[in-house]
Design a protein around this motif. Structure first.
Motif, PDB file in Angstrom:
ATOM      1  N   ARG A  18       0.905  -1.145   0.025  1.00 49.69           N
ATOM      2  CA  ARG A  18      -0.117  -0.006   0.178  1.00 49.69           C
ATOM      3  C   ARG A  18       0.973   1.008  -0.004  1.00 49.69           C
ATOM      4  NH1 ARG A  18      -2.085  -4.293   2.731  1.00 49.69           N
ATOM      5  NH2 ARG A  18      -4.080  -4.551   2.382  1.00 49.69           N
ATOM      6  N   GLN A  19       2.237   1.101  -0.253  1.00 50.96           N
ATOM      7  CA  GLN A  19       2.921   2.392  -0.357  1.00 50.96           C
ATOM      8  C   GLN A  19       2.815   3.098  -1.419  1.00 50.96           C
ATOM      9  OE1 GLN A  19       7.174   0.960  -1.347  1.00 50.96           O
ATOM     10  NE2 GLN A  19       8.064   2.639   0.041  1.00 50.96           N
ATOM     11  N   GLY A  20       2.661   4.644  -1.004  1.00 52.55           N
ATOM     12  CA  GLY A  20       2.314   5.597  -2.006  1.00 52.55           C
ATOM     13  C   GLY A  20       2.865   5.720  -3.474  1.00 52.55           C
ATOM     14  N   THR A  21       2.222   5.998  -4.121  1.00 54.22           N
ATOM     15  CA  THR A  21       2.463   6.035  -5.499  1.00 54.22           C
ATOM     16  C   THR A  21       2.400   7.520  -6.196  1.00 54.22           C
ATOM     17  OG1 THR A  21       0.589   5.177  -6.546  1.00 54.22           O
ATOM     18  CG2 THR A  21       2.538   3.629  -5.975  1.00 54.22           C
ATOM     19  N   LYS A  22       1.599   8.286  -5.712  1.00 50.13           N
ATOM     20  CA  LYS A  22       1.261   9.464  -6.241  1.00 50.13           C
ATOM     21  C   LYS A  22       1.163  10.680  -5.117  1.00 50.13           C
ATOM     22  CE  LYS A  22      -3.833   8.636  -6.352  1.00 50.13           C
ATOM     23  NZ  LYS A  22      -3.731   7.611  -5.466  1.00 50.13           N
ATOM     24  N   GLU A  73      -5.567  15.148  -0.338  1.00 50.39           N
ATOM     25  CA  GLU A  73      -6.659  14.910   0.422  1.00 50.39           C
ATOM     26  C   GLU A  73      -6.390  13.583   1.370  1.00 50.39           C
ATOM     27  OE1 GLU A  73      -9.912  15.691   1.018  1.00 50.39           O
ATOM     28  OE2 GLU A  73      -9.326  17.656  -0.245  1.00 50.39           O
ATOM     29  N   THR A  74      -5.576  12.494   0.832  1.00 49.72           N
ATOM     30  CA  THR A  74      -5.187  11.364   1.548  1.00 49.72           C
ATOM     31  C   THR A  74      -3.712  11.526   2.414  1.00 49.72           C
ATOM     32  OG1 THR A  74      -4.366  10.379  -0.439  1.00 49.72           O
ATOM     33  CG2 THR A  74      -6.467   9.917   0.299  1.00 49.72           C
ATOM     34  N   GLY A  75      -3.240  12.611   1.941  1.00 48.85           N
ATOM     35  CA  GLY A  75      -1.741  12.721   2.427  1.00 48.85           C
ATOM     36  C   GLY A  75      -0.937  11.592   1.729  1.00 48.85           C
ATOM     37  N   GLU A  76      -1.211  11.136   0.626  1.00 43.76           N
ATOM     38  CA  GLU A  76      -0.354  10.145  -0.056  1.00 43.76           C
ATOM     39  C   GLU A  76       0.798  10.867  -0.744  1.00 43.76           C
ATOM     40  OE1 GLU A  76      -0.659   6.520  -3.642  1.00 43.76           O
ATOM     41  OE2 GLU A  76      -2.367   7.633  -2.703  1.00 43.76           O
ATOM     42  N   ALA A  77       1.824  10.320  -1.033  1.00 47.10           N
ATOM     43  CA  ALA A  77       3.287  10.860  -1.657  1.00 47.10           C
ATOM     44  C   ALA A  77       3.923   9.436  -2.058  1.00 47.10           C
ATOM     45  CB  ALA A  77       3.991  11.698  -0.930  1.00 47.10           C
ATOM     46  N   PRO A  78       4.718   9.443  -3.306  1.00 46.59           N
ATOM     47  CA  PRO A  78       5.377   8.513  -3.915  1.00 46.59           C
ATOM     48  C   PRO A  78       6.370   7.855  -2.556  1.00 46.59           C
ATOM     49  CG  PRO A  78       5.331  10.240  -5.619  1.00 46.59           C
ATOM     50  CD  PRO A  78       4.808  10.651  -4.244  1.00 46.59           C
ATOM     51  N   GLY A  79       6.428   6.706  -2.507  1.00 47.14           N
ATOM     52  CA  GLY A  79       7.196   6.054  -1.648  1.00 47.14           C
ATOM     53  C   GLY A  79       6.914   6.165  -0.056  1.00 47.14           C
ATOM     54  N   ALA A 127      10.874  -1.349  -2.416  1.00 49.77           N
ATOM     55  CA  ALA A 127       9.974  -0.607  -1.573  1.00 49.77           C
ATOM     56  C   ALA A 127      11.050   0.213  -0.593  1.00 49.77           C
ATOM     57  CB  ALA A 127       9.222  -1.592  -0.729  1.00 49.77           C
ATOM     58  N   LEU A 128      12.166  -0.231  -0.245  1.00 50.03           N
ATOM     59  CA  LEU A 128      13.138   0.472   0.389  1.00 50.03           C
ATOM     60  C   LEU A 128      13.797   1.784  -0.411  1.00 50.03           C
ATOM     61  CD1 LEU A 128      15.257   0.987   2.680  1.00 50.03           C
ATOM     62  CD2 LEU A 128      16.766  -0.397   1.531  1.00 50.03           C
ATOM     63  N   GLU A 129      13.932   1.394  -1.575  1.00 44.09           N
ATOM     64  CA  GLU A 129      14.311   2.628  -2.163  1.00 44.09           C
ATOM     65  C   GLU A 129      13.483   3.583  -2.583  1.00 44.09           C
ATOM     66  OE1 GLU A 129      18.157   0.529  -4.805  1.00 44.09           O
ATOM     67  OE2 GLU A 129      16.013   0.018  -5.324  1.00 44.09           O
ATOM     68  N   ALA A 130      12.125   3.086  -2.811  1.00 40.48           N
ATOM     69  CA  ALA A 130      10.947   4.216  -2.948  1.00 40.48           C
ATOM     70  C   ALA A 130      10.696   4.981  -1.536  1.00 40.48           C
ATOM     71  CB  ALA A 130       9.870   3.559  -3.352  1.00 40.48           C
ATOM     72  N   ALA A 131      10.928   4.321  -0.263  1.00 43.14           N
ATOM     73  CA  ALA A 131      10.851   4.948   0.920  1.00 43.14           C
ATOM     74  C   ALA A 131      11.859   6.056   0.924  1.00 43.14           C
ATOM     75  CB  ALA A 131      10.887   3.932   1.952  1.00 43.14           C
ATOM     76  N   GLY A 151      13.326   7.618  -1.347  1.00 48.07           N
ATOM     77  CA  GLY A 151      13.016   8.422  -2.398  1.00 48.07           C
ATOM     78  C   GLY A 151      12.080   9.654  -1.655  1.00 48.07           C
ATOM     79  N   TRP A 152      11.082   8.983  -0.729  1.00 42.95           N
ATOM     80  CA  TRP A 152      10.218   9.983  -0.231  1.00 42.95           C
ATOM     81  C   TRP A 152      10.852  10.783   0.833  1.00 42.95           C
ATOM     82  CZ3 TRP A 152       9.419  10.262   5.310  1.00 42.95           C
ATOM     83  CH2 TRP A 152       8.395  11.196   5.726  1.00 42.95           C
ATOM     84  N   LEU A 153      11.847  10.330   1.410  1.00 42.18           N
ATOM     85  CA  LEU A 153      12.773  10.934   2.581  1.00 42.18           C
ATOM     86  C   LEU A 153      13.341  12.067   1.644  1.00 42.18           C
ATOM     87  CD1 LEU A 153      13.819  11.525   5.121  1.00 42.18           C
ATOM     88  CD2 LEU A 153      15.565   9.378   4.772  1.00 42.18           C
TER      89      LEU A 153
END
Length: 693
Positions: free
Chosen positions: A289-293, A297-303, A357-361, A363-365
């Motif tokens: 369920r890791q963010g992709t966009k 509204e939902t607080g979602e962000a990539p990674g 998923a680690l690299e995406a996380a 990336g969010w940081l």
């Protein structure tokens, strides 16, 4: 104005995703938060037992094993006359996923037959959990009320009013029976509830996922706390239809029995000494369920790792989105749990599967955690409909200055900077170990963050770090438990850790039954404030473990002793939180009236206390296990390191696979004494209500 119903004195019986909450008498009444809940829907709102139209008189209740509770009451108007009761009712409630069974045994010691009519009134309102929590149920402005009653021993109910759709409830059994109990005999009646909920998101987790060690300790409070905690943790296991059997822990009963990023991650991290499978199940469920966009509204962000997951077939005003990402720390905690599971010896092939998923996380940081580019992680809810505070202290008034003023967002929390430092270092270690690029860049990021933190956060002449930086980059100078989470992250040097330990070891912080969330010397302090003076079990355990690892056993021992005292006061089921009153002024901790129990990270705190007491710190990839026990360390059989059962006795760890070395820390001068000495030192520390000089 409606008030959230109180629940501290209710008795839970649990097998996630189903839970029953009743009074201490076993009765489920049509009020407050009592009822049977399944997957965020109240499927039973009334279950009242009567004999001859009268409610029996309760005398006690006790756990009857995992997912079971026994309630004992009397019918003194029946049987022989005289002062001794001769008719007793034992009501044993057992909860399974999607079902509740009750066995009611009427025992008579009278010398004559006893005849009585036994009835159980039942009703269901199918209210969503959010409506129950709001306090609006039964106020006349809803369509729930008592709901339909079940009669003639069998009943069914479908959707009602604004309740959850598609839920089918069935009750059958002895709901209205006239019985005769022979002299010195007994009669047993049974009834059962079953639920069908095709739209439920949460499902029962598979059995297993962690070991159950045997513990012998001089302080028997520890063994009893662990026994109850492990029962509760087993009952909190969940999965979903898309998670392929991966198990995680639901955060808590009743409001949070679902997947939470922060809570489920912390609980799994605390459970690592009992095996790594739960950690990997949690990591995988959140990675799916890791963010992709970007979605304000939902607080979602990539990674980004999500905050919480709910069913999507409920429409309640003010409800958060079904998949909500409003958390500043879950992504960082996800990275560090992956690293720690690897260090505890999980299969490297399964760790490698989560590297994207680690690299995406990471990336969010790099790209989304610092929106204003000042070098610190901060949060702000741009919609005004999400969480105003997005660290673990997420109540609206949690971030306060020393004088009690509430800080304005965006907020950069102290502990989040520590989590980010640790996540960068942990991510770098994993990238290096698995031959992925970027490790040196993340170590440089961590070093730069530590330097910025050192320059911006220290207050009160450098005595302790601020709780946060506010909108204007001003230090929010309250002394809080948040700074204890910095211990062990690496963002502090040895001198700074000593200053933090001294601040947290003060009577103003450690004078209650654990660690206060805010110092008694701060203007916003109140013992029953949710985040500004209360005590949280998981918070206390995290800080105690950090103190022990940093070489401050006296301060760690004082907090552990406080937790064990609280565990004893609450029947060895640590609640979500409790009052921060002084141990010198009150003989037992006061309940926080809306505290959830059981709670995953409160129960898992018992395991973290055990780990801290033993001082276990494995690095399986390096073939090293470090051991630094506190005084009076217990004997433990059946811990897990690298999938192997290991034992700890007399300061020695046995059962490690071949090729491992054990590094025993040299005992420091500070490490002398026993847990009782630490508790005595607390009593000598003075009255913590005095202002901080």
């Amino acid at each position: 104005m409606p008030l959230q119903p109180l629940l501290h004195d209710l008795v839970p019986t649990l097998a996630a995703p189903t839970s029953a909450l009743s009074g201490a008498d076993g009765q489920i009444r049509a009020s407050g938060v009592q009822g049977v809940f399944h997957a965020d829907c109240r499927v039973l709102s009334l279950a009242v037992l009567r004999l001859d139209g009268r409610e029996p008189e309760p005398i006690g209740h006790a756990a009857a094993g995992p997912g079971a509770t026994r309630f004992v009451s009397l019918a003194r108007w029946l049987g022989n006359p005289g002062p001794d009761p001769t008719v007793r009712i034992d009501r044993v409630r057992r909860v399974r996923a999607g079902a509740v069974d009750e066995e009611i045994t009427i025992v008579s010691t009278a010398d004559v037959p006893v005849t009585t009519t036994v009835t159980i009134d039942t009703a269901s309102d199918l209210a969503p959990i959010e409506m129950v929590k709001s306090g609006n149920i039964g106020r006349g402005d809803d369509d729930f009320g008592r709901g339909p009653a079940f009669e003639q021993g069998v009943g069914d109910v479908g959707q009602r009013g604004d309740g959850v759709g598609g839920v089918e409830v069935r009750i059958e059994g002895d709901l209205d029976r006239r019985v005769t109990i022979p002299p010195r005999g007994r009669v047993t009646l049974r009834w059962a509830l079953t639920v069908r909920d095709p739209a439920a998101v949460m499902l029962a987790g598979p059995r297993g996922d962690f070991a159950r060690p045997a513990v012998r300790a001089a302080d028997h409070r520890l063994t009893r706390l662990l026994d109850q905690s492990l029962d509760d943790l087993a009952a909190l296991r969940l999965t979903t239809a898309i998670d392929d059997g991966d198990t995680f822990l639901g955060a808590g009963v009743p409001w949070y029995l679902t997947l939470f990023g922060r809570d489920s991650l912390w609980a799994a991290r605390m459970m690592l000494p009992l095996g790594t499978d739960l950690a990997l199940g949690t990591l995988r469920a959140l990675a799916r369920r890791q963010g992709t966009k970007l979605d304000p509204e939902t607080g979602e962000a990539p990674g980004k790792i999500m905050h919480e997951l709910r069913r999507d077939d409920v429409s309640v005003e003010g409800r958060l989105p079904a998949v909500y990402y409003g958390t500043i720390d879950a992504t960082l905690l996800w990275i560090s749990l992956l690293h720690d599971a690897w260090r505890w010896g999980h299969d490297p092939a399964e760790i490698a599967e989560l590297l994207p998923a680690l690299e995406a996380a990471l990336g969010w940081l790099a790209d989304h955690a610092d929106p204003d580019g000042d070098g610190f992680l901060e949060y702000l809810d741009p919609t005004g409909r999400g969480l105003a505070n997005q660290g673990w202290k997420d109540s609206h008034d949690a971030v306060r200055f020393h004088d009690g003023r509430i800080a304005d967002a965006p907020i950069a929390l102290a502990e989040v900077q520590g989590y980010a430092y640790r996540a960068a270092q942990d991510g770098a270690a994993l990238l290096d170990a698995f031959g992925r690029p970027g490790g040196s860049l993340w170590r440089a990021y961590a070093d730069a963050l530590a330097a910025r933190f050192r320059g911006a956060f220290w207050v009160d002449g450098g005595r302790y770090p601020a709780l946060a930086l506010d909108r204007d980059k001003q230090p929010v100078d309250a002394l809080t438990s948040n700074i204890g989470h910095l211990l062990g992250t690496g963002i502090l040097n040895a001198d700074e850790e000593a200053r933090v330990a001294a601040a947290l070891g003060s009577a103003e912080m450690s004078g209650g039954y654990g660690l206060r969330t805010m110092s008694a010397g701060d203007g916003g302090f109140a013992p029953l404030s949710y985040h500004c003076g209360s005590i949280w079990a998981h918070d206390t355990a995290i800080v105690a473990a950090g103190l022990a690892r940093a070489g401050f056993p006296a301060e760690a021992g004082r907090l552990i002793d406080g937790l064990l005292g609280a565990g004893e006061a609450f029947g060895f089921r640590l609640p979500e939180l409790y009052g921060g009153d002084s141990r010198t002024e009150i003989s037992r901790p006061m309940p926080y009236p809306a505290s959830c129990h059981p709670q995953a990270w409160s129960a898992a705190a018992a395991v973290l206390v055990l780990q801290a007491w033993l001082g276990l710190d494995p690095d399986v990839p390096a073939g090293v296990v470090r051991v630094r026990p506190l005084p009076d360390a217990p004997t433990v059989t059946g811990l897990r390191i690298a999938g192997h059962p290991v034992d700890f006795a007399n300061g020695t760890l046995t059962g490690l696979p071949p090729g491992f070395s054990i590094q025993e820390a040299v005992e420091s001068d500070r490490q002398a004494g026993t847990l009782e000495d630490f508790a005595d030192a607390e009593q000598d520390a003075g009255h913590e209500g005095d202002p901080v000089e």
